[in-house]
Design an enzyme around this catalytic site. Structure first.
Site: not given
Length: 315
Positions: A225, A252
């Protein structure tokens, strides 16, 4: 509008091959060509979300012209900074069993005049930007302090900066207090100079980056996570992922999701996690659209599982 800055963009060529045999003639079964670079990927993710983005790129030669054309075809505005050297071309060899071999070129060396023009282009393009995302490695010719100079100039103009880089460039930029930095686990460990074994280790390292100057730290922890640490506290976000197809550009995409949602607090973290989870379930470097997102699969909590052992601890 989200402005992205990629100091060392690339033209990425991917060839699908049955297997990689050294010294042999290998016949590709498929190929594709994509504009590359971390900031470029952030712009692609922002555009896929239906929002405006401008990509500031130093581009040169035929590869640079192709990068601009490919981005234009995706509806991404390019603020081109002409440079004498040719934009680098990277090669990826994707084998049938999923193994990916990458060959990354160093890229052109930017002159002092080209470096200044790049900074000036960022300044002129940032007038209407809600965020400036500065991403990736620095090309030859740019000192590690280049990002620090960019952050200082952007702040002087009233802009907010999100920085995704590593090593000496990240450490140098922290003194100018970027609003957000987005390291992955490996980059986070490198910045604090010690291994990370648990989520708690990552949170402590993020807090140290804040003490060094970062306004907030959004740290990607791979399959475990993400954590967000800012002046208000710490949050942990995770998402259910049914099947991982490619993690190229997932970080990204996460940064894009974070900035699209305002770049602050748990809602922005939830957006970052949703975008990253969607990206890894898509092929190659395909960026998710709103239809690919599954907010119901995302959980964000202030009850950070500090004792959770990372699936991929960083030595």
């Amino acid at each position: 509008m989200i402005l992205t800055v990629t100091p060392n963009p690339s033209l990425d060529r991917t060839y699908e091959v049955p297997s990689l045999d050294r010294g042999e003639v290998i016949r590709a079964t498929g190929e594709r060509m994509d504009p590359g670079g971390k900031g470029v990927n952030v712009s692609r993710a922002v555009a896929a979300a239906g929002q405006r983005t401008v990509a500031v790129l130093p581009l040169g030669g035929a590869p640079g012209a192709l990068v601009a054309d490919l981005l234009d075809a995706q509806g991404i505005e390019v603020a081109r900074v002409p440079v004498a050297g040719a934009t680098r071309s990277n090669i990826a060899l994707a084998e049938a069993d999923g193994v990916l071999t990458k060959i990354n070129a160093p890229g052109p060396e930017l002159s002092a005049a080209e470096q200044e023009l790049l900074l000036e282009t960022v300044r002129s393009q940032s007038v209407h930007a809600s965020w400036i995302a500065c991403c990736g490695s620095l090309p030859r010719g740019l000192a590690p302090s280049w990002y620090a100079d960019l952050v200082a100039r952007a702040h002087a103009a009233g802009a907010r900066i999100a920085l995704d880089t590593s090593g000496p460039a990240l450490l140098a930029a922290l003194r100018e207090r970027p609003d957000v930095v987005k390291p992955n686990a490996e980059e986070l460990a490198e910045a604090v100079g010690r291994p990370l074994a648990t989520v708690g280790d990552a949170v402590k390292a993020a807090e140290e980056l804040r003490e060094m100057g970062a306004g907030a730290v959004l740290a990607s922890l791979g399959a475990d996570g993400q954590v967000l640490v800012n002046a208000s506290g710490a949050w942990f976000g995770s998402a259910r992922v049914d099947a991982v197809r490619s993690n190229v550009g997932a970080g990204d995409s996460s940064l894009a999701g974070f900035l699209i949602a305002g770049g602050d607090g748990p809602d922005a973290l939830a957006s970052a996690v949703a975008h990253g989870a969607a990206a890894v379930q898509l092929p190659g470097s395909v960026m998710p659209t709103p239809a690919d997102l599954d907010p119901s699969a995302v959980a964000v909590t202030t009850e950070v599982p500090v004792d959770l052992v990372l699936k991929e601890p960083v030595a």
